[in-house]
Design a protein around this motif. Sequence first.
Motif, short mmCIF file in Angstrom:
data_model
loop_
_atom_site.label_atom_id
_atom_site.label_comp_id
_atom_site.label_asym_id
_atom_site.label_seq_id
_atom_site.Cartn_x
_atom_site.Cartn_y
_atom_site.Cartn_z
N LYS A 39 2.22 -102.71 -68.48
CA LYS A 39 2.03 -102.04 -67.20
C LYS A 39 0.84 -102.67 -66.49
O LYS A 39 -0.23 -102.81 -67.07
CB LYS A 39 1.78 -100.55 -67.41
N LEU A 40 1.05 -103.09 -65.24
CA LEU A 40 -0.03 -103.68 -64.46
C LEU A 40 -0.35 -102.80 -63.26
O LEU A 40 0.56 -102.23 -62.63
CB LEU A 40 0.35 -105.09 -63.97
N VAL A 41 -1.63 -102.68 -62.99
CA VAL A 41 -2.11 -101.88 -61.86
C VAL A 41 -2.89 -102.82 -60.95
O VAL A 41 -3.91 -103.37 -61.36
CB VAL A 41 -3.02 -100.73 -62.33
N VAL A 91 -3.44 -98.59 -54.61
CA VAL A 91 -2.98 -99.32 -55.80
C VAL A 91 -1.46 -99.33 -55.84
O VAL A 91 -0.78 -98.46 -55.27
CB VAL A 91 -3.53 -98.70 -57.10
N THR A 92 -0.94 -100.34 -56.54
CA THR A 92 0.49 -100.43 -56.83
C THR A 92 0.64 -100.68 -58.32
O THR A 92 -0.09 -101.50 -58.90
CB THR A 92 1.15 -101.57 -56.03
N THR A 93 1.55 -99.97 -58.97
CA THR A 93 1.79 -100.16 -60.40
C THR A 93 3.21 -100.68 -60.61
O THR A 93 4.12 -100.39 -59.83
CB THR A 93 1.60 -98.85 -61.18
N THR A 95 5.84 -102.62 -64.05
CA THR A 95 5.95 -103.00 -65.46
C THR A 95 6.66 -104.36 -65.54
O THR A 95 7.59 -104.64 -64.77
CB THR A 95 6.75 -101.96 -66.25
N THR A 165 -1.80 -101.94 -71.00
CA THR A 165 -1.97 -101.60 -69.59
C THR A 165 -3.10 -102.45 -69.05
O THR A 165 -4.20 -102.48 -69.60
CB THR A 165 -2.31 -100.11 -69.41
N SER A 167 -5.38 -103.22 -65.65
CA SER A 167 -5.75 -102.69 -64.35
C SER A 167 -6.85 -103.54 -63.74
O SER A 167 -7.41 -104.43 -64.37
CB SER A 167 -6.20 -101.23 -64.47
#
Length: 719
Positions: A39-41, A91-93, A95, A165, A167
């Motif tokens: 998961k990238l933030v 922000v945008t999240t 996967t 994750t 971020s």
Amino acid sequence: MKKLIVVLIGIFIFISCTDDTGLSAESDKNNVEEAVPVKLVVTVPASVTYVRTRGANNYESLISEIQVLVFEEGKYVYRVPGLSISGTSPVTTFTVLLKSGNVPMKLLILANATDVLVTHEPVIGDCEEVVKKKLNRRFDNLTSHFPMYGEYELPRGLTTDKINTISGIKMLRSIARVDVTATEVTNFTLTGVKAYRANNYLQVIPNETGVSRVTLPSVPEGSDRNVDSTVFPVSQENQNIFSARLYLPETESPAPANWVSDATCIVVEGYYAGSDTPSYYRMDFDSDNERNAFGQVLRNHKYIFNIKKVSAPGWSNPDDAANNRSSSIVAEVQAWDDDTMDMYFDGEHHFGVSTRKVIFKHKAGSKGIIKVSTDLTDYTLQWADATGTPQGSGSQSLTGDYFTVEKTDNGSQLIITALQDNQVNGSRRVQNFVITARRWTILVSIQQEYDVTAYKTISLMSFTSGLGYLGTNILGSNNAESRATGLRGILINQANFGPNGVVECGGYNLVGVATSTNKLTDALFSLFDVVYVNYVATLQFGNEDARKVHNWLKAKKNRVLIVSYDGADVSQNLLSEILPEKNGMKYYISNGGPYPLASSTSENSYFTKDGPFTKGTPLASNFVLRNYDAYHGEIQMNTGASEGITPILMGPGGGIVLGIDYARRIVYWGDTDISSYLSGIGATNENHINNTDGTINNDASKLIANVFAWISETVLYGE
């Protein structure tokens, strides 16, 4: 052996960093276990519109699609799309499914650019620089979501034994925005804005790496400044404000001689002093050339042209305004980087800082600047503890054991200075302070780290086919051309340039390259920190070679180019590329006498007294360097050729034999024999480098060593 390994690694990278070298997709060298969801933030650049502009788009901060390019050990291996994209400003999240492995990985994250990837699909095995240059698109005034870019490194690879994750990834827009305000003038009504000579292509990913804001433009090869926009109307309901409607790709500054005809510029339309007919006025990016970047446009910047004064009617049509010098209008240009401007609003006031963390190199005197955007110029500063609790009373400046913080008179900048060296390996000095502006309290962290880049090995290229070739220094080999052996000794003597040398660094790696007219590659140049175009015949270093080495120089601010102009038969293509004009060049075929020091100024004092090799022992004011033979070149003073060059040594004809253009990081080397230890005409023991082992034992060796001290510091600490 350490130097051998570094050089061989460099040679390997050069050989493998090409478009047509493949890397097997079935390779098991990274011990792939399975696909791992990550998961990238990402932090999306903010969108600020100062007025409700009819027709303004909402593309600035939206992400509709994501692609992640995966590199392992510097080579492209595959790409994957972002899944489950969810955006809630700022922000945008999303996967992605990545292959696990224990080799270093780097992720290049592209938003809103899938069409570019499909058109210019990277090849497995491409290095990062090659991929970046491929991914460009035509500039079409961007009627869709803006392309953006971010990056993240996984130095230990990716494992399956924990939840992954990531971020804190900052995205940069690939374009710039232009706003115009005319709220401070009462005799002018703004009715339209038009751009001239924008680039017709943009590069999605910047050449600079690991940056949260760019400092140099990345312009695709072959693009032209040939795009003119329409005139965007400004309605009266917007009260002389033009906002969030005009966007431009990055553009380089043209040669000074072509500023009027070639520079990207803005033309404003309006009515002066109640006239019934519109007037047109040109406005330029960096019109005062304070950053040596007239006409330059940088991605992810918002350029605000604030019209301060209109003194007369302008041109009768926009084309005439664009093709003549700006006149009758005064505009202040603010170039804010939206990505790093941390803004606060309360409906009445605003306060913004360009960063809340300043990280220093280990050297005393290192400086950092925080840009401030606010209408509250009476804000105060206080030291603070780690929790942000203020200490002492508020003031306009701070002084501590390790740092000072000074507020400029108008409050638009905070200048932080390191007071001491940090020479303890692995240590980090941290000091916090708070900014108090009415009800806002903003915590800022200052950090000074032990700088491992101070022990970086500096790679220097010279050419095997020319006089002054410095040779290589693999296992102490000594194949330099005879006129370079004095300088070579200075560079490879680690008492001068080494971990415990006068200049702290990993030393110099000297690498020889054969000329190949117009076939030298970007990948080759990218291996080096310093390129010395020694006495190489003009026919062996073509126009394309000159353009590529110039692009290499401009791509990063810690690169240095050394240019020989010893004779009329060398470097002519390169001089045409880098000099505003060549009419000021003059070549001599008779000795004419030695080379005295240029008149002492604050700009050249580094080489005669302030540099590390002359600390406490400045050069004699009457020092002259011997003129070895009948041939040398001079750059004539007060000509276009000498513009921006600080002279160090003068020739018998009154021109520059040795000089430096600080802004463009170019060393002008007018006599190859400056680097020779051989006696030559009129030699004494003091007026030339007199040994080949690098012993600094006279004024000549001190001067030349200081030139390379400046080069070294630019490579190590240039930003």
